[in-house]
Design a protein around this motif. Structure first.
Motif, PDB file in Angstrom:
ATOM      1  N   TYR A   1       0.797  -1.257  -0.024  1.00  0.00           N
ATOM      2  CA  TYR A   1       0.009   0.211   0.004  1.00  0.00           C
ATOM      3  C   TYR A   1       1.004   1.245   0.035  1.00  0.00           C
ATOM      4  O   TYR A   1       1.930   1.220   0.218  1.00  0.00           O
ATOM      5  CB  TYR A   1      -0.876  -0.008   1.227  1.00  0.00           C
ATOM      6  N   THR A   2       0.278   2.443  -0.331  1.00  0.00           N
ATOM      7  CA  THR A   2       0.816   3.820  -0.063  1.00  0.00           C
ATOM      8  C   THR A   2      -0.283   4.615   0.439  1.00  0.00           C
ATOM      9  O   THR A   2      -1.368   4.721  -0.182  1.00  0.00           O
ATOM     10  CB  THR A   2       1.317   4.350  -1.523  1.00  0.00           C
ATOM     11  N   VAL A   3       0.124   5.126   1.531  1.00  0.00           N
ATOM     12  CA  VAL A   3      -0.870   6.068   2.089  1.00  0.00           C
ATOM     13  C   VAL A   3      -0.189   7.473   2.600  1.00  0.00           C
ATOM     14  O   VAL A   3       1.098   7.384   2.646  1.00  0.00           O
ATOM     15  CB  VAL A   3      -1.247   5.457   3.771  1.00  0.00           C
ATOM     16  N   THR A   4      -1.101   8.645   2.720  1.00  0.00           N
ATOM     17  CA  THR A   4      -0.620   9.931   2.740  1.00  0.00           C
ATOM     18  C   THR A   4      -1.343  10.467   3.910  1.00  0.00           C
ATOM     19  O   THR A   4      -2.535  10.157   4.099  1.00  0.00           O
ATOM     20  CB  THR A   4      -0.675  10.683   1.559  1.00  0.00           C
ATOM     21  N   SER A   5      -0.782  11.403   4.700  1.00  0.00           N
ATOM     22  CA  SER A   5      -1.539  12.018   5.757  1.00  0.00           C
ATOM     23  C   SER A   5      -2.799  12.751   5.281  1.00  0.00           C
ATOM     24  O   SER A   5      -2.781  13.463   4.201  1.00  0.00           O
ATOM     25  CB  SER A   5      -0.574  13.012   6.605  1.00  0.00           C
ATOM     26  N   THR A   6      -3.898  12.663   5.909  1.00  0.00           N
ATOM     27  CA  THR A   6      -4.943  13.213   5.627  1.00  0.00           C
ATOM     28  C   THR A   6      -4.795  14.945   5.793  1.00  0.00           C
ATOM     29  O   THR A   6      -4.219  15.376   6.542  1.00  0.00           O
ATOM     30  CB  THR A   6      -6.100  12.771   6.578  1.00  0.00           C
ATOM     31  N   GLU A   7      -5.670  15.636   5.195  1.00  0.00           N
ATOM     32  CA  GLU A   7      -5.707  16.958   5.260  1.00  0.00           C
ATOM     33  C   GLU A   7      -5.805  17.755   6.806  1.00  0.00           C
ATOM     34  O   GLU A   7      -5.218  18.622   7.130  1.00  0.00           O
ATOM     35  CB  GLU A   7      -6.754  17.748   4.390  1.00  0.00           C
ATOM     36  N   GLN A   8      -6.756  16.987   7.290  1.00  0.00           N
ATOM     37  CA  GLN A   8      -6.888  17.162   8.911  1.00  0.00           C
ATOM     38  C   GLN A   8      -5.930  16.966   9.627  1.00  0.00           C
ATOM     39  O   GLN A   8      -5.272  17.695  10.573  1.00  0.00           O
ATOM     40  CB  GLN A   8      -8.301  16.433   9.498  1.00  0.00           C
ATOM     41  N   THR A   9      -5.215  15.787   9.409  1.00  0.00           N
ATOM     42  CA  THR A   9      -4.068  15.702  10.415  1.00  0.00           C
ATOM     43  C   THR A   9      -3.022  16.593   9.967  1.00  0.00           C
ATOM     44  O   THR A   9      -2.096  17.177  10.774  1.00  0.00           O
ATOM     45  CB  THR A   9      -3.639  14.058   9.670  1.00  0.00           C
ATOM     46  N   VAL A  10      -2.756  17.083   8.642  1.00  0.00           N
ATOM     47  CA  VAL A  10      -1.639  17.841   8.214  1.00  0.00           C
ATOM     48  C   VAL A  10      -2.090  19.227   8.936  1.00  0.00           C
ATOM     49  O   VAL A  10      -0.974  19.769   9.711  1.00  0.00           O
ATOM     50  CB  VAL A  10      -1.466  18.092   6.667  1.00  0.00           C
ATOM     51  N   GLU A  11      -3.157  19.710   8.917  1.00  0.00           N
ATOM     52  CA  GLU A  11      -3.588  20.845   9.453  1.00  0.00           C
ATOM     53  C   GLU A  11      -3.192  20.914  11.103  1.00  0.00           C
ATOM     54  O   GLU A  11      -2.664  21.891  11.595  1.00  0.00           O
ATOM     55  CB  GLU A  11      -5.070  21.109   9.307  1.00  0.00           C
ATOM     56  N   ASN A  12      -3.593  19.644  11.691  1.00  0.00           N
ATOM     57  CA  ASN A  12      -3.215  19.589  13.263  1.00  0.00           C
ATOM     58  C   ASN A  12      -1.914  19.696  13.358  1.00  0.00           C
ATOM     59  O   ASN A  12      -1.621  20.376  14.227  1.00  0.00           O
ATOM     60  CB  ASN A  12      -4.032  18.442  13.809  1.00  0.00           C
ATOM     61  N   GLN A  13      -1.216  18.971  12.668  1.00  0.00           N
ATOM     62  CA  GLN A  13       0.269  18.998  12.819  1.00  0.00           C
ATOM     63  C   GLN A  13       0.933  20.227  12.549  1.00  0.00           C
ATOM     64  O   GLN A  13       1.846  20.755  13.496  1.00  0.00           O
ATOM     65  CB  GLN A  13       1.078  17.995  12.070  1.00  0.00           C
ATOM     66  N   VAL A  14       0.492  20.721  11.502  1.00  0.00           N
ATOM     67  CA  VAL A  14       0.972  22.118  11.426  1.00  0.00           C
ATOM     68  C   VAL A  14       0.692  23.281  12.561  1.00  0.00           C
ATOM     69  O   VAL A  14       1.580  24.046  12.889  1.00  0.00           O
ATOM     70  CB  VAL A  14       0.485  22.834  10.084  1.00  0.00           C
ATOM     71  N   ALA A  15      -0.493  23.209  12.921  1.00  0.00           N
ATOM     72  CA  ALA A  15      -0.747  24.081  14.193  1.00  0.00           C
ATOM     73  C   ALA A  15      -0.091  23.691  15.315  1.00  0.00           C
ATOM     74  O   ALA A  15       0.508  24.621  15.998  1.00  0.00           O
ATOM     75  CB  ALA A  15      -2.306  23.963  14.396  1.00  0.00           C
ATOM     76  N   ALA A  16       0.200  22.330  15.749  1.00  0.00           N
ATOM     77  CA  ALA A  16       0.981  22.033  16.696  1.00  0.00           C
ATOM     78  C   ALA A  16       2.700  22.535  16.595  1.00  0.00           C
ATOM     79  O   ALA A  16       3.108  22.773  17.413  1.00  0.00           O
ATOM     80  CB  ALA A  16       1.009  20.634  16.881  1.00  0.00           C
ATOM     81  N   ALA A  17       3.048  22.475  15.255  1.00  0.00           N
ATOM     82  CA  ALA A  17       4.493  23.067  15.117  1.00  0.00           C
ATOM     83  C   ALA A  17       4.397  24.576  15.409  1.00  0.00           C
ATOM     84  O   ALA A  17       5.328  24.945  15.730  1.00  0.00           O
ATOM     85  CB  ALA A  17       4.756  22.519  13.345  1.00  0.00           C
ATOM     86  N   ARG A  18       3.416  25.267  14.851  1.00  0.00           N
ATOM     87  CA  ARG A  18       3.193  26.593  15.098  1.00  0.00           C
ATOM     88  C   ARG A  18       3.351  26.939  16.574  1.00  0.00           C
ATOM     89  O   ARG A  18       3.960  28.034  16.803  1.00  0.00           O
ATOM     90  CB  ARG A  18       2.193  27.373  14.178  1.00  0.00           C
ATOM     91  N   ASP A  19       2.697  26.047  17.188  1.00  0.00           N
ATOM     92  CA  ASP A  19       2.444  26.686  18.601  1.00  0.00           C
ATOM     93  C   ASP A  19       4.029  26.489  19.232  1.00  0.00           C
ATOM     94  O   ASP A  19       4.473  27.084  20.253  1.00  0.00           O
ATOM     95  CB  ASP A  19       1.618  25.409  19.322  1.00  0.00           C
TER      96      ASP A  19
END
Length: 403
Positions: A295-313
């Motif tokens: 398989y090949t899987v990629t982070s969902t948009e919601q996961t990316v948004e949450n992780q970007v927000a955590a990184a910005r914090d």
């Protein structure tokens, strides 16, 4: 207490405040900033990736032959939480990972499941392990009906796991693969924008070369005591092989993977991930014959948004203590030093004027008396001229004689 002494005390206080602010700015830059650049102890998040792949139909294991389905929807889920030990120096992450077919229900959709624990150095993000402390463990697989508490199998971890260090550099890092049970290089490839955040992109190859060609797959490290899922013997008909349908064929399970990480270089947070993984059975590792899941899987948009927000914090927290406060304290300290110096100079001149009001007007006269060359004094303050008093005439002129 006269005014000059009060001014001197105030000047000393302001100078002391300025010096304290400069020292605080220096400490924030050199000491405190290093103390706050650590993996947080409150991690509790779920990372979801989806994609498609080729996968075994688990229901076919009890039928006449195994069924492989292609282009099936798959979802990968990682649940990260903090366990003990977790303190000022280390943090232990427990990560439950599952791969599921979303077109199947309950157990029929579960392809892979693993619970991995690793203790990391909070500053370097590297696994903490030695001869007596392996630095990690994995849970022994168990059936759905098993009601006994899970059993951990000690597993030595090394390198990074589930995140990168603060101030990530443009270089190669060892990144641990719990399925392969060893670390593989994650190579820096370049910068890329992810939802407005500048990230570093790293790529890791496990059994594949840089072009995605299978070159050195690994034998699957089974977690069962008898390695029942590592080597499987079944009839040729079950494997779907030609020839005598009843001939027993033994196949070995192999594993290979490619991962791409998009990492916030300030906090080390993985804000996006893409994983290609291949679990298969074969008699020759370089010639896959039966796919368990590919398989090949990629982070969902919601996961990316949450992780970007955590990184910005995390970025904001680091910037506050390592840049904003030091700059503010430095500026305030310099202003306080200048103000204290000016006030101190004023207090010295004022005290000199009080001690000797007759000093040279150019030095002290301007504070408490009028300078001598300021022009004529007002009439009320001018010196009064004394006029001589007229004496009484004791012998008045008798005048002309009478005739």
């Amino acid at each position: 207490m006269n005014r000059a002494v009060m001014l001197r005390i105030a000047a000393c206080g302001i100078l002391g405040l300025g010096a304290a602010l400069l020292v605080a700015a220096l400490l924030l830059t050199t000491y405190t900033a290093g103390k706050i650049k650590k993996i947080p102890l409150n991690i509790d998040t779920t990372l979801v990736s989806n994609g498609t792949g080729t996968a075994l139909d688990p229901a076919s294991l009890s039928e006449q032959h195994f069924v492989i389905d292609r282009n099936v929807p798959l979802v990968s889920q990682q649940q990260l939480s903090v366990e003990t030990p977790a303190n000022a120096d280390v943090v232990t992450l427990q990560v439950g990972t599952t791969i599921r077919r979303t077109d199947k229900q309950q157990d029929n959709g579960l392809m892979l499941a693993m619970v991995d624990s690793v203790t990391l150095n909070r500053s370097t993000a590297m696994a903490v392990s030695d001869d007596t402390h392996p630095g990690g463990a994995v849970q022994k697989p168990r059936s759905i009906e098993d009601t006994k508490p899970p059993t951990n199998i000690a597993l030595t971890h090394d390198g990074l796991s589930y995140r990168f260090p603060f101030s990530t550099e443009k270089k190669t890092y060892p990144y641990f693969d719990p399925i392969a049970q060893k670390a593989f290089d994650a190579n820096y490839e370049g910068e890329e924008d992810v939802n407005g955040l500048t990230t570093y992109r790293f790529k890791q190859n496990v059994g594949y070369d840089a072009d995605g060609k299978l070159v050195e797959p690994l034998k699957y490290a089974s977690l069962y005591d008898d390695a029942e899922d590592g080597v499987v013997t079944a009839r040729a008909s079950l494997w779907g092989l030609p020839g005598d349908p009843d001939e027993p064929i033994t196949m070995t399970r192999f594993y290979a993977a490619q991962r791409t990480f998009w990492v916030d270089p300030v906090s080390g947070t993985i804000v996006k991930a893409e994983e290609r993984a291949n679990h298969y059975y074969a008699r020759d590792g370089l010639k896959p014959e039966f796919a368990l899941v590919d398989y090949t899987v990629t982070s969902t948009e919601q996961t990316v948004e949450n992780q970007v927000a955590a990184a910005r914090d995390e970025r904001d927290r680091v910037a506050l203590w390592s840049r904003v406060l030091p700059i503010t304290f430095t500026a305030a300290g310099l202003v306080a030093l200048v103000a204290g110096a000016l006030l101190g100079s004023f207090s010295v001149r004022a005290e000199s004027a009080l001690i000797d009001p007759g000093l040279d007007g150019a030095n002290v006269g301007g504070f408490f008396r009028r300078d001598e060359d300021t022009g004529p004094m007002p009439a009320a303050e001018a010196a009064t001229e004394k006029l001589p008093a007229q004496r009484p005439d004791l012998h008045p002129d008798p005048g002309p004689p009478d005739r």
